[in-house]
Enzyme design. Structure first.
Site, PDB file in Angstrom:
ATOM      1  N   ASP A 131      -8.749  -0.133   5.995  1.00 51.13           N
ATOM      2  CA  ASP A 131      -8.658   0.947   6.726  1.00 51.13           C
ATOM      3  C   ASP A 131      -8.184   2.290   5.784  1.00 51.13           C
ATOM      4  OD1 ASP A 131      -5.970  -0.263   6.447  1.00 51.13           O
ATOM      5  OD2 ASP A 131      -5.070   1.151   7.457  1.00 51.13           O
ATOM      6  N   THR A 172       0.901  -1.295  -0.084  1.00 54.47           N
ATOM      7  CA  THR A 172       0.036  -0.131   0.059  1.00 54.47           C
ATOM      8  C   THR A 172       0.942   1.353  -0.055  1.00 54.47           C
ATOM      9  OG1 THR A 172      -1.736  -1.016   1.255  1.00 54.47           O
ATOM     10  CG2 THR A 172      -1.489   1.258   1.543  1.00 54.47           C
ATOM     11  N   ARG A 188     -14.837  -6.605   0.505  1.00 48.88           N
ATOM     12  CA  ARG A 188     -14.300  -6.083   1.924  1.00 48.88           C
ATOM     13  C   ARG A 188     -13.369  -4.596   1.589  1.00 48.88           C
ATOM     14  NH1 ARG A 188      -8.461  -4.583   3.084  1.00 48.88           N
ATOM     15  NH2 ARG A 188      -8.086  -5.303   5.143  1.00 48.88           N
TER      16      ARG A 188
END
Ligand code: ASP
Length: 311
Positions: free
Chosen positions: A208, A177, A205
């Protein structure tokens, strides 16, 4: 002259020097160095923190080494569904998108949500329709496909698990990420995060990264934070906002607040990962509880570092 600063990350996880070849190490540090330089160039020209973090994240999204934009991991159904968020610490405006497909630069879509819509968070088909209406570039599936990611999906499916991209499925294949935080010469701060999420994720899904206050947060009064790690506990800990709260209500420094959250609070939820942060005085901190975090930091007072492992 005021201090201006940018910090970036390319994911945290089980990143061990002995498992990375010199060529891979060079590829990562070159990519991180380029993203840092691209974002810093905006700050040097007197640009805003928002534009600096956008630019740095676009640079990382365009490289298939990282799990964002090109090179995003595969969800269980074999699609690539990307999440991104950006927040402006001066105005507290924010934009986020989740589960978008075929968007070349999800962070640009999140930015457009922030600047061109009345909303904060758009998902899936609606977000893609908004992208079309705002001339955001799309790319075909082939653009995002990498055989390494596909192999990771097959292995995760065999194990019946959802996996972090940087977990050593194959020991030479780790990606991450991406995120950036910046403080500009006017003392305004911003944060941006972009991700393909976790390999083999199911049922739409969302992690965060696009959730304001969890993986991404910015407020001139306190800090700008971008997180990376296993998203579920980061959501439950409201991680990025927790750092801000410790600074606002307990007067902790940026470094102390980040250390407390990463080393004391997150482990209580078995959360492995890290975060980067800046405050409005241009201080930066890069903190993680995992083996490594792809990261870099640069300011106009001579600080310039790109690192991968624990120091
Ligand atoms: N936090 C991201 C997620 O859970 C994954 C990562 O940071 O690599 O979606």
């Amino acid at each position: 002259m005021a201090k201006f600063t940018i910090a970036i990350h390319g994911g945290a996880g089980t990143i061990l020097k002995k498992e990375i070849t010199p060529e891979q190490e060079k590829a990562y540090t070159t990519a991180l160095g380029q993203a840092l330089a691209d974002g810093f160039a905006i700050l040097e020209k007197g640009g805003t923190a928002v534009d600096a973090v956008r630019t740095a994240v676009v640079s990382l999204e365009n490289i298939d080494l990282f799990n964002a934009g090109k090179g995003s991991v595969f969800a269980n159904e074999g699609s690539q569904e990307m999440d991104a968020a950006i927040m402006d610490g001066q105005t507290l405006k924010a934009g986020a998108v989740a589960a978008v497909k075929n968007i070349r630069n999800p962070i640009e879509l999140a930015y457009t949500v922030m600047t061109q819509s009345d909303h904060v968070f758009l998902n899936g088909r609606g977000a893609e329709e908004f992208a079309r209406q705002n001339a955001i570039p799309f790319e075909p599936d082939e653009y995002f496909f990498t055989s390494l990611r596909y192999e990771q999906l097959k292995q995760a499916q065999e194990k019946g698990e959802m996996m972090l991209d940087h977990r050593p499925l194959n020991h030479d294949k780790k990606f991450g990420t991406v995120g950036a935080v910046a403080c500009d010469a006017s003392g305004n701060i911003a944060a941006a995060t972009s991700t393909g999420g976790m390999t083999n994720k199911k049922f739409g899904r969302i992690g965060d990264s696009p959730l304001i206050g969890c993986g991404t947060y910015a407020n001139n009064k306190t800090c700008a934070i971008s997180c990376t790690g296993h998203g579920e506990p980061f959501i439950r800990a409201v991680t990025a906002y927790d750092v801000s709260c410790l600074m606002e209500y307990k007067n902790l420094s940026l470094q102390d607040a980040m250390r407390f959250v990463v080393h004391d609070k997150l482990p209580q939820l078995d959360a492995e990962g890290g975060m980067i942060g800046v405050d409005a005085q241009g201080h930066a901190a890069l903190v993680f509880n995992s083996e490594g975090m792809y990261r870099g930091v640069k300011n106009n007072k001579g600080l310039h570092e790109v690192s991968i492992y624990k120091s």
